[in-house]
Write a protein that holds these residues in place. Structure first.
Motif, PDB file in Angstrom:
ATOM      1  N   MET A 102       0.842  -1.201   0.000  1.00 64.13           N
ATOM      2  CA  MET A 102       0.000   0.000   0.000  1.00 64.13           C
ATOM      3  C   MET A 102       0.871   1.243   0.000  1.00 64.13           C
ATOM      4  O   MET A 102       2.089   1.186   0.209  1.00 64.13           O
ATOM      5  N   ILE A 103       0.225   2.358  -0.267  1.00 56.58           N
ATOM      6  CA  ILE A 103       0.839   3.658  -0.038  1.00 56.58           C
ATOM      7  C   ILE A 103       0.049   4.332   1.072  1.00 56.58           C
ATOM      8  O   ILE A 103      -1.186   4.424   1.002  1.00 56.58           O
ATOM      9  N   SER A 112       2.349  13.616   3.248  1.00 57.54           N
ATOM     10  CA  SER A 112       3.501  12.765   2.951  1.00 57.54           C
ATOM     11  C   SER A 112       3.014  11.420   2.436  1.00 57.54           C
ATOM     12  O   SER A 112       1.908  10.961   2.772  1.00 57.54           O
ATOM     13  N   LEU A 113       3.831  10.782   1.606  1.00 57.27           N
ATOM     14  CA  LEU A 113       3.503   9.497   1.002  1.00 57.27           C
ATOM     15  C   LEU A 113       4.555   8.472   1.409  1.00 57.27           C
ATOM     16  O   LEU A 113       5.747   8.696   1.234  1.00 57.27           O
ATOM     17  N   VAL A 114       4.093   7.366   1.968  1.00 57.74           N
ATOM     18  CA  VAL A 114       4.978   6.301   2.431  1.00 57.74           C
ATOM     19  C   VAL A 114       4.567   5.002   1.750  1.00 57.74           C
ATOM     20  O   VAL A 114       3.417   4.579   1.852  1.00 57.74           O
ATOM     21  N   GLN A 115       5.504   4.393   1.045  1.00 57.83           N
ATOM     22  CA  GLN A 115       5.239   3.121   0.369  1.00 57.83           C
ATOM     23  C   GLN A 115       5.580   1.964   1.298  1.00 57.83           C
ATOM     24  O   GLN A 115       6.658   1.931   1.885  1.00 57.83           O
ATOM     25  N   CYS A 116       4.657   1.032   1.417  1.00 56.86           N
ATOM     26  CA  CYS A 116       4.849  -0.139   2.276  1.00 56.86           C
ATOM     27  C   CYS A 116       4.676  -1.405   1.440  1.00 56.86           C
ATOM     28  O   CYS A 116       3.592  -1.638   0.885  1.00 56.86           O
ATOM     29  N   ILE A 117       5.736  -2.209   1.381  1.00 55.62           N
ATOM     30  CA  ILE A 117       5.677  -3.518   0.735  1.00 55.62           C
ATOM     31  C   ILE A 117       6.267  -4.507   1.738  1.00 55.62           C
ATOM     32  O   ILE A 117       7.484  -4.597   1.896  1.00 55.62           O
ATOM     33  N   LEU A 216      -0.642   9.045  -8.945  1.00 56.15           N
ATOM     34  CA  LEU A 216       0.537   9.213  -9.798  1.00 56.15           C
ATOM     35  C   LEU A 216       1.793   8.638  -9.148  1.00 56.15           C
ATOM     36  O   LEU A 216       2.665   8.093  -9.824  1.00 56.15           O
ATOM     37  N   SER A 217       1.873   8.733  -7.821  1.00 59.06           N
ATOM     38  CA  SER A 217       3.062   8.231  -7.123  1.00 59.06           C
ATOM     39  C   SER A 217       3.175   6.714  -7.177  1.00 59.06           C
ATOM     40  O   SER A 217       4.258   6.159  -6.968  1.00 59.06           O
ATOM     41  N   SER A 218       2.065   6.046  -7.461  1.00 56.94           N
ATOM     42  CA  SER A 218       2.062   4.574  -7.453  1.00 56.94           C
ATOM     43  C   SER A 218       2.268   3.970  -8.839  1.00 56.94           C
ATOM     44  O   SER A 218       2.362   2.750  -8.972  1.00 56.94           O
ATOM     45  N   LEU A 219       2.331   4.816  -9.869  1.00 56.08           N
ATOM     46  CA  LEU A 219       2.492   4.296 -11.228  1.00 56.08           C
ATOM     47  C   LEU A 219       3.769   3.473 -11.344  1.00 56.08           C
ATOM     48  O   LEU A 219       4.839   3.893 -10.901  1.00 56.08           O
ATOM     49  N   GLY A 220       3.652   2.299 -11.923  1.00 59.54           N
ATOM     50  CA  GLY A 220       4.803   1.415 -12.086  1.00 59.54           C
ATOM     51  C   GLY A 220       5.057   0.504 -10.905  1.00 59.54           C
ATOM     52  O   GLY A 220       5.878  -0.410 -10.995  1.00 59.54           O
ATOM     53  N   SER A 221       4.357   0.737  -9.787  1.00 61.85           N
ATOM     54  CA  SER A 221       4.581  -0.091  -8.596  1.00 61.85           C
ATOM     55  C   SER A 221       3.597  -1.255  -8.507  1.00 61.85           C
ATOM     56  O   SER A 221       3.828  -2.214  -7.778  1.00 61.85           O
ATOM     57  N   GLY A 222       2.489  -1.147  -9.225  1.00 59.86           N
ATOM     58  CA  GLY A 222       1.449  -2.166  -9.128  1.00 59.86           C
ATOM     59  C   GLY A 222       0.558  -1.993  -7.908  1.00 59.86           C
ATOM     60  O   GLY A 222      -0.399  -2.754  -7.716  1.00 59.86           O
ATOM     61  N   ILE A 223       0.825  -1.000  -7.097  1.00 57.21           N
ATOM     62  CA  ILE A 223       0.028  -0.756  -5.889  1.00 57.21           C
ATOM     63  C   ILE A 223      -1.219   0.040  -6.251  1.00 57.21           C
ATOM     64  O   ILE A 223      -1.141   1.072  -6.909  1.00 57.21           O
ATOM     65  N   PHE A 249     -10.474   5.697 -11.519  1.00 60.87           N
ATOM     66  CA  PHE A 249      -9.119   5.188 -11.761  1.00 60.87           C
ATOM     67  C   PHE A 249      -8.920   3.716 -11.401  1.00 60.87           C
ATOM     68  O   PHE A 249      -7.828   3.179 -11.583  1.00 60.87           O
ATOM     69  N   GLY A 250      -9.952   3.071 -10.884  1.00 62.81           N
ATOM     70  CA  GLY A 250      -9.827   1.651 -10.556  1.00 62.81           C
ATOM     71  C   GLY A 250      -8.871   1.377  -9.415  1.00 62.81           C
ATOM     72  O   GLY A 250      -8.105   0.406  -9.451  1.00 62.81           O
ATOM     73  N   VAL A 251      -8.901   2.233  -8.398  1.00 67.55           N
ATOM     74  CA  VAL A 251      -8.039   2.068  -7.238  1.00 67.55           C
ATOM     75  C   VAL A 251      -8.914   2.001  -5.977  1.00 67.55           C
ATOM     76  O   VAL A 251     -10.139   2.046  -6.059  1.00 67.55           O
ATOM     77  N   ARG A 252      -8.258   1.921  -4.833  1.00 65.03           N
ATOM     78  CA  ARG A 252      -9.007   1.822  -3.581  1.00 65.03           C
ATOM     79  C   ARG A 252      -8.376   2.718  -2.519  1.00 65.03           C
ATOM     80  O   ARG A 252      -7.190   2.605  -2.229  1.00 65.03           O
ATOM     81  N   PHE A 253      -9.178   3.636  -1.986  1.00 67.64           N
ATOM     82  CA  PHE A 253      -8.760   4.480  -0.868  1.00 67.64           C
ATOM     83  C   PHE A 253      -9.409   3.944   0.408  1.00 67.64           C
ATOM     84  O   PHE A 253     -10.620   3.710   0.441  1.00 67.64           O
ATOM     85  N   ILE A 254      -8.605   3.761   1.445  1.00 71.78           N
ATOM     86  CA  ILE A 254      -9.097   3.167   2.690  1.00 71.78           C
ATOM     87  C   ILE A 254      -8.856   4.137   3.837  1.00 71.78           C
ATOM     88  O   ILE A 254      -7.750   4.663   4.005  1.00 71.78           O
TER      89      ILE A 254
END
Length: 279
Positions: A102-103, A112-117, A216-223, A249-254
């Motif tokens: 997730m981001i 701020s944006l934090v990527q978590c994998i 936009l920040s998640s493009l290319g990450s698959g998230i 955009f076919g995404v999910r905000f939680i």
């Protein structure tokens, strides 16, 4: 009962939570911050008193947030350490959602944006648009920065009097864009727009900008899952702006249950999970 206290000392509010020895969140609390040191000690004392927790029950105090820089000694003489704010964002959001890809979108004064994998938690950027932007524009355009007044006005507003929508510039939907999608924020604003319309326009501008930046920040990450945390998640307009963007955009905000306390929860978890904090 052993308890770990997490405190997020922010610019406008201080949030405090406890994690007990069963790994459960105990009675989150927030207070308005004026002075970071005073707000931290005030929040801590009130938290202990309200929850009948003695100093001897506290195993560790973990502090984070921009205000943590002003704290240079142990809180009430207890073992105290500072937790990285971005790691805290990721751990708190993971705890609240049980999502491992997730981001995390921390919507505070800025964003701020934090990527978590999995266990890999990293800060990937941010923007200077957030609650501070909302308050500043409202002071200039509405002559108030009282969030309750702004919300009340926005509930009566109409975005058609503020924004340009696709339907305003094209008789038909464009590829991937329905007629009610935003073409230009504030692009249709008139000099005689009502305060209600302006209030809704300001809130929508801030939330849509944050949402678009996150995507936009998640493009290319698959998230495609984004967890929203921070004080702005309490805005009722989140329930309309972000679902519209999900559909588009076919995404999910939680927005998790304790969205405004996620950073404080994460700060406590830094210690619970054995991660390094600055003593």
């Amino acid at each position: 009962m052993a308890i770990v206290i997490g405190i997020d000392v922010g610019i406008s509010t201080t949030k405090i939570v406890g994690i007990n020895d069963e790994g459960q969140v105990v009675a989150p609390k927030r207070i308005k911050a004026t002075d970071p040191v005073a707000s931290l000690y005030g929040a801590f004392g009130k938290y202990l008193y309200d929850n009948k927790i003695s100093l001897s029950d506290v195993e560790k105090v973990m502090i984070t947030g921009v205000g943590a820089a002003y704290i240079d000694s142990p809180v009430y003489g207890l073992p105290t350490a500072k937790a990285d704010e971005f790691i805290s964002d990721g751990l708190g959001a993971s705890y609240e959602t049980d999502i491992d890809r997730m981001i995390v979108v921390s919507m505070g004064t800025g964003t701020s944006l934090v990527q978590c994998i999995g266990d890999d938690i990293r800060h990937i950027g941010g923007i200077g648009v957030g609650g501070g932007t909302l308050m500043g524009l409202s002071r200039i355009m509405l002559q108030t920065d009282d969030i309750h007044t702004i919300n009340k006005l926005a509930n009566e507003g109409d975005l058609k009097n503020i924004d340009v929508q696709i339907g305003d510039i094209s008789p038909n939907p464009l590829p991937g864009l329905p007629k009610d999608a935003t073409a230009s924020l504030f692009g249709n604003a008139k000099s005689n727009a009502t305060r209600e319309d302006i209030a809704l326009g300001i809130i929508t501008t801030v939330l849509q900008t944050i949402g678009s930046t996150t995507i936009l920040s998640s493009l290319g990450s698959g998230i495609k899952e984004y967890v929203l945390i921070g004080n702005l998640t309490l805005l009722p307009q989140c329930k309309t702006v972000f679902p519209s963007m999900e559909k588009l955009f076919g995404v999910r905000f939680i927005i998790p249950e304790y969205s405004e306390f996620c950073t404080a929860i994460g700060a406590a978890l830094v210690y619970v999970k054995g991660k390094k904090g600055k003593e």
